[in-house]
Design a protein around this motif. Structure first.
Motif, PDB file in Angstrom:
ATOM      1  N   VAL A  31     -23.735  18.286  13.606  1.00 34.05           N
ATOM      2  CA  VAL A  31     -22.690  19.197  13.850  1.00 34.05           C
ATOM      3  C   VAL A  31     -21.268  19.050  12.965  1.00 34.05           C
ATOM      4  N   ILE A  32     -20.791  17.657  12.895  1.00 33.01           N
ATOM      5  CA  ILE A  32     -19.948  17.264  12.330  1.00 33.01           C
ATOM      6  C   ILE A  32     -19.968  17.932  10.664  1.00 33.01           C
ATOM      7  N   LEU A  33     -21.028  17.863  10.199  1.00 32.45           N
ATOM      8  CA  LEU A  33     -21.426  18.336   8.754  1.00 32.45           C
ATOM      9  C   LEU A  33     -20.992  19.873   8.479  1.00 32.45           C
ATOM     10  N   ILE A  34     -20.845  20.661   9.466  1.00 34.31           N
ATOM     11  CA  ILE A  34     -20.254  22.204   9.410  1.00 34.31           C
ATOM     12  C   ILE A  34     -18.840  22.176   9.318  1.00 34.31           C
ATOM     13  N   LYS A  35     -18.107  21.143   9.740  1.00 28.09           N
ATOM     14  CA  LYS A  35     -16.694  21.211   9.688  1.00 28.09           C
ATOM     15  C   LYS A  35     -16.120  21.556   8.321  1.00 28.09           C
ATOM     16  N   PRO A  36     -16.275  21.127   7.425  1.00 25.35           N
ATOM     17  CA  PRO A  36     -15.662  21.437   6.056  1.00 25.35           C
ATOM     18  C   PRO A  36     -16.258  22.855   5.698  1.00 25.35           C
ATOM     19  N   VAL A  37     -17.284  23.367   6.005  1.00 28.84           N
ATOM     20  CA  VAL A  37     -17.721  24.881   5.658  1.00 28.84           C
ATOM     21  C   VAL A  37     -16.883  25.626   6.527  1.00 28.84           C
ATOM     22  N   ILE A  38     -16.553  25.389   7.825  1.00 31.84           N
ATOM     23  CA  ILE A  38     -15.809  26.250   8.699  1.00 31.84           C
ATOM     24  C   ILE A  38     -14.257  26.139   8.043  1.00 31.84           C
ATOM     25  N   GLU A  39     -13.755  24.997   7.632  1.00 31.29           N
ATOM     26  CA  GLU A  39     -12.489  24.998   7.081  1.00 31.29           C
ATOM     27  C   GLU A  39     -12.225  25.777   5.896  1.00 31.29           C
ATOM     28  N   LEU A  40     -13.376  25.857   4.996  1.00 28.23           N
ATOM     29  CA  LEU A  40     -13.193  26.359   3.738  1.00 28.23           C
ATOM     30  C   LEU A  40     -12.980  28.111   4.140  1.00 28.23           C
ATOM     31  N   LEU A  41     -14.071  28.405   4.997  1.00 25.73           N
ATOM     32  CA  LEU A  41     -13.768  29.820   5.361  1.00 25.73           C
ATOM     33  C   LEU A  41     -12.624  30.235   6.063  1.00 25.73           C
ATOM     34  N   LEU A  42     -12.306  29.322   6.945  1.00 26.37           N
ATOM     35  CA  LEU A  42     -10.932  30.044   7.535  1.00 26.37           C
ATOM     36  C   LEU A  42      -9.851  29.914   6.639  1.00 26.37           C
ATOM     37  N   ARG A  43      -9.668  29.091   5.611  1.00 28.21           N
ATOM     38  CA  ARG A  43      -8.743  28.815   4.540  1.00 28.21           C
ATOM     39  C   ARG A  43      -8.744  29.974   3.715  1.00 28.21           C
ATOM     40  N   ASN A  44      -9.925  30.578   3.204  1.00 27.51           N
ATOM     41  CA  ASN A  44     -10.129  31.377   2.103  1.00 27.51           C
ATOM     42  C   ASN A  44     -10.155  32.768   2.594  1.00 27.51           C
ATOM     43  N   GLU A  45     -10.662  33.110   3.842  1.00 28.66           N
ATOM     44  CA  GLU A  45     -10.914  34.242   4.391  1.00 28.66           C
ATOM     45  C   GLU A  45      -9.944  34.541   5.790  1.00 28.66           C
ATOM     46  N   LYS A  46      -8.666  35.094   5.583  1.00 25.02           N
ATOM     47  CA  LYS A  46      -7.647  35.137   6.664  1.00 25.02           C
ATOM     48  C   LYS A  46      -8.016  36.039   7.727  1.00 25.02           C
TER      49      LYS A  46
END
Length: 86
Positions: A31-46
């Motif tokens: 579950v922790i491994l998806i945190k960077p993916v979530i952060e990237l999506l939220l940062r790049n897709e406003k």
């Protein structure tokens, strides 16, 4: 103009849904491994909102994200079947 792929049609792109749902029911490390993916999506897709469905005990790990909506489930007792999730 004809489009073979609906996602290439500009009308389709304008009407896209800005929600992403992620189901992750594995162990804490996975579950922790998806945190960077979530952060990237939220940062790049406003305009994107992310809905994460996972074990309710992992909710605190994701509480700091503004456009992430956590849905906690209890797979051992309350939500033993997929139909019990809603």
């Amino acid at each position: 103009k004809m489009y073979n792929d609906a996602s290439l049609n500009p009308d389709f792109i304008e009407k896209r849904n800005n929600n992403i749902i992620i189901f992750r029911f594995s162990a804490l490390g996975d579950v922790i491994l998806i945190k960077p993916v979530i952060e990237l999506l939220l940062r790049n897709e406003k305009e994107v909102n992310i809905w994460l469905v996972s074990n309710e005990k992992y909710k605190e790990l994701f509480s700091s994200y503004e456009r992430l909506h956590f849905i906690g489930v209890d797979l051992k007792h309350k939500h033993k079947r997929i139909t019990q999730l809603y």
